[in-house]
Design a protein around this motif. Structure first.
Motif, short mmCIF file in Angstrom:
data_model
loop_
_atom_site.label_atom_id
_atom_site.label_comp_id
_atom_site.label_asym_id
_atom_site.label_seq_id
_atom_site.Cartn_x
_atom_site.Cartn_y
_atom_site.Cartn_z
N ILE A 228 0.85 -1.20 0.00
CA ILE A 228 0.00 0.00 0.00
C ILE A 228 0.88 1.24 0.00
O ILE A 228 1.77 1.38 0.84
CB ILE A 228 -0.93 0.01 1.23
N LEU A 229 0.63 2.15 -0.95
CA LEU A 229 1.40 3.39 -1.08
C LEU A 229 0.43 4.57 -1.05
O LEU A 229 -0.53 4.61 -1.82
CB LEU A 229 2.18 3.38 -2.40
N VAL A 230 0.71 5.52 -0.16
CA VAL A 230 -0.16 6.68 0.06
C VAL A 230 0.65 7.95 -0.09
O VAL A 230 1.81 8.02 0.34
CB VAL A 230 -0.79 6.63 1.47
N SER A 231 0.05 8.98 -0.69
CA SER A 231 0.72 10.27 -0.80
C SER A 231 -0.28 11.41 -0.62
O SER A 231 -1.45 11.27 -0.96
CB SER A 231 1.39 10.42 -2.17
N ARG A 232 0.21 12.53 -0.10
CA ARG A 232 -0.60 13.74 -0.07
C ARG A 232 -0.57 14.44 -1.42
O ARG A 232 -1.28 15.40 -1.66
CB ARG A 232 -0.12 14.70 1.03
N SER A 233 0.27 13.96 -2.33
CA SER A 233 0.44 14.58 -3.64
C SER A 233 -0.29 13.77 -4.72
O SER A 233 -1.04 12.84 -4.42
CB SER A 233 1.94 14.70 -3.93
N GLY A 234 0.00 14.11 -5.99
CA GLY A 234 -0.74 13.52 -7.10
C GLY A 234 0.00 12.38 -7.79
O GLY A 234 1.01 11.89 -7.31
N PHE A 235 -0.53 11.98 -8.96
CA PHE A 235 -0.10 10.79 -9.68
C PHE A 235 0.55 11.15 -11.01
O PHE A 235 0.27 12.20 -11.59
CB PHE A 235 -1.30 9.90 -10.00
N GLY A 252 -3.66 8.65 -3.55
CA GLY A 252 -3.05 9.97 -3.65
C GLY A 252 -3.99 11.07 -3.19
O GLY A 252 -5.15 10.83 -2.87
N ARG A 253 -3.45 12.30 -3.14
CA ARG A 253 -4.20 13.49 -2.73
C ARG A 253 -4.86 13.28 -1.38
O ARG A 253 -6.01 13.70 -1.14
CB ARG A 253 -5.23 13.86 -3.79
N ALA A 254 -4.14 12.60 -0.48
CA ALA A 254 -4.67 12.28 0.85
C ALA A 254 -4.42 13.47 1.78
O ALA A 254 -3.34 13.61 2.34
CB ALA A 254 -4.01 11.02 1.39
N ARG A 255 -5.41 14.31 1.91
CA ARG A 255 -5.32 15.51 2.74
C ARG A 255 -6.58 15.61 3.58
O ARG A 255 -7.68 15.57 3.03
CB ARG A 255 -5.15 16.76 1.88
N GLY A 256 -6.40 15.76 4.91
CA GLY A 256 -7.55 15.75 5.78
C GLY A 256 -8.29 14.43 5.62
O GLY A 256 -7.71 13.37 5.81
N LYS A 257 -9.57 14.49 5.24
CA LYS A 257 -10.34 13.26 5.03
C LYS A 257 -10.72 13.10 3.56
O LYS A 257 -11.73 12.48 3.22
CB LYS A 257 -11.58 13.26 5.92
N ARG A 258 -9.88 13.63 2.70
CA ARG A 258 -10.06 13.44 1.26
C ARG A 258 -8.94 12.54 0.74
O ARG A 258 -7.81 12.60 1.20
CB ARG A 258 -9.99 14.78 0.52
N PHE A 259 -9.25 11.72 -0.27
CA PHE A 259 -8.22 10.96 -0.97
C PHE A 259 -8.80 10.44 -2.28
O PHE A 259 -10.02 10.42 -2.48
CB PHE A 259 -7.67 9.80 -0.12
N VAL A 260 -7.91 10.03 -3.17
CA VAL A 260 -8.29 9.38 -4.43
C VAL A 260 -7.46 8.11 -4.55
O VAL A 260 -6.24 8.15 -4.40
CB VAL A 260 -8.03 10.29 -5.65
N ALA A 261 -8.10 6.98 -4.82
CA ALA A 261 -7.40 5.71 -5.02
C ALA A 261 -7.55 5.27 -6.47
O ALA A 261 -8.66 5.29 -7.00
CB ALA A 261 -7.95 4.63 -4.09
N LEU A 262 -6.43 4.89 -7.11
CA LEU A 262 -6.46 4.54 -8.54
C LEU A 262 -5.98 3.13 -8.85
O LEU A 262 -6.00 2.73 -10.00
CB LEU A 262 -5.62 5.55 -9.33
N ALA A 263 -5.55 2.38 -7.84
CA ALA A 263 -5.12 1.00 -8.07
C ALA A 263 -5.25 0.22 -6.77
O ALA A 263 -5.22 0.80 -5.68
CB ALA A 263 -3.66 0.96 -8.55
N GLY A 264 -5.41 -1.11 -6.88
CA GLY A 264 -5.52 -1.96 -5.71
C GLY A 264 -6.69 -1.61 -4.82
O GLY A 264 -6.60 -1.67 -3.58
N LEU A 265 -7.82 -1.28 -5.40
CA LEU A 265 -8.96 -0.75 -4.66
C LEU A 265 -9.55 -1.78 -3.69
O LEU A 265 -10.18 -1.41 -2.69
CB LEU A 265 -10.04 -0.28 -5.63
N GLU A 266 -9.37 -3.06 -3.98
CA GLU A 266 -10.00 -4.11 -3.16
C GLU A 266 -9.43 -4.17 -1.74
O GLU A 266 -10.04 -4.76 -0.84
CB GLU A 266 -9.82 -5.48 -3.84
#
Length: 293
Positions: A228-235, A252-266
């Motif tokens: 699992i790889l997480v970033s406050r930045s983009g892709f 990515g874009r993990a800031r506060g309680k916002r984020f976007v996941a683009l792979a390995g969603l399961e």
């Protein structure tokens, strides 16, 4: 290994890492501010010079070991007999029982999008397709929200002086090892070296970075075996493509309680409703998008 929360962390009070510099602000008023120090560090593997890196020069042993591991110059079962750092000559020497010769490999450098002159070698991906990331690993949204808050409020060189990248190895909602450097590739290599030196297993870990989710960051995370790889930045597009190929969970874009996941969603478990997006720590918000996005 019994790992306590933040076994290793940045030391903003270390006088070698920052210095005060005088200048003026936008009004012409005299100001004094902390700036991050960077120094050259030349890495040798046995008798062979490998690379000179620009680094803040803390944790040189972990940086050297992680760099060699992520460049496939040091094998997981190699026996390292000695790591010697000489601050005066700005060198670090890694000695192994196995004889090494990477003259041919050193001719095949490819420039990457990593800052501070990051490079990978042409065959960096030689192990990429062999790695099998743990399918049972999970990322709960409650862990993610707590992690981002803990990391953003931890004492760091970024809060002291900026111009720095951070990488954090985590387990569930606990940060374990926090490394910073002027180049994100250096910060991730320090974490890799620390894990290898202390026998830390990667299958249940989460890797957090302040930097962009590039191909290099994805490749190194996969090579470390972290699912699992997480970033406050983009892709970047290639970073996403490689993450999907390796079944790496990419957030990515993990800031506060916002984020976007683009792979390995399961692997993501929505165990906590986000409600209203949480604010970031005020000092981080004032710094804006950082130097990494």
């Amino acid at each position: 290994m019994d790992i306590q929360e933040l076994v290793v962390r940045p030391d903003p009070a270390d006088p070698r890492l920052t210095r005060r510099v005088s200048g003026i602000d936008q009004t012409g008023r005299a100001v004094e501010t902390a700036v991050t120090m960077e120094r050259p560090l030349t890495l040798f593997l046995n008798a062979q010079e490998i690379v000179t890196m620009m680094t803040i020069a803390d944790y040189p042993e972990y940086l050297a070991l992680g760099y060699l591991l992520n460049q496939n110059m040091l094998q997981r079962d190699d026996r390292v007999t000695e790591v010697v750092h000489d601050e005066e000559t700005e060198t670090v020497v890694v000695r192994t029982e196995r004889a090494t010769d990477y003259e041919q490999k050193l001719r095949k450098k490819t420039l990457t999008s990593g800052c501070a002159q990051g490079t990978v070698f042409g065959d960096l991906m030689e192990r990429f397709e062999e790695v099998r990331l743990a399918p049972e690993a999970r990322l709960r949204t409650s862990w993610l929200y707590r992690l981002t808050h803990k990391i953003n409020t931890a004492p760091s060189l970024y809060l002291e002086a900026g111009a720095i990248h951070g990488c954090v190895l985590c387990q569930e909602d606990r940060p374990l090892a926090y490394m910073e450097d002027v180049g994100r590739h250096n910060a991730v290599d320090k974490v890799a070296g620390w894990m290898w030196r202390h026998g830390v297993e990667p299958a249940d870990k989460i890797f957090y970075t302040t930097g962009r989710l590039t191909s290099e960051m994805v490749i190194k995370t996969v090579q470390m075996g972290i699912p699992i790889l997480v970033s406050r930045s983009g892709f970047t597009a290639w970073g996403v493509e490689l993450a999907r190929q390796a079944n790496l969970t990419l957030v990515g874009r993990a800031r506060g309680k916002r984020f976007v996941a683009l792979a390995g969603l399961e692997r993501i478990e929505f165990d906590l409703e986000p409600g209203e997006p949480g604010d970031e720590d005020d000092r981080h918000r004032r710094k804006g998008s950082r130097d990494d996005d």
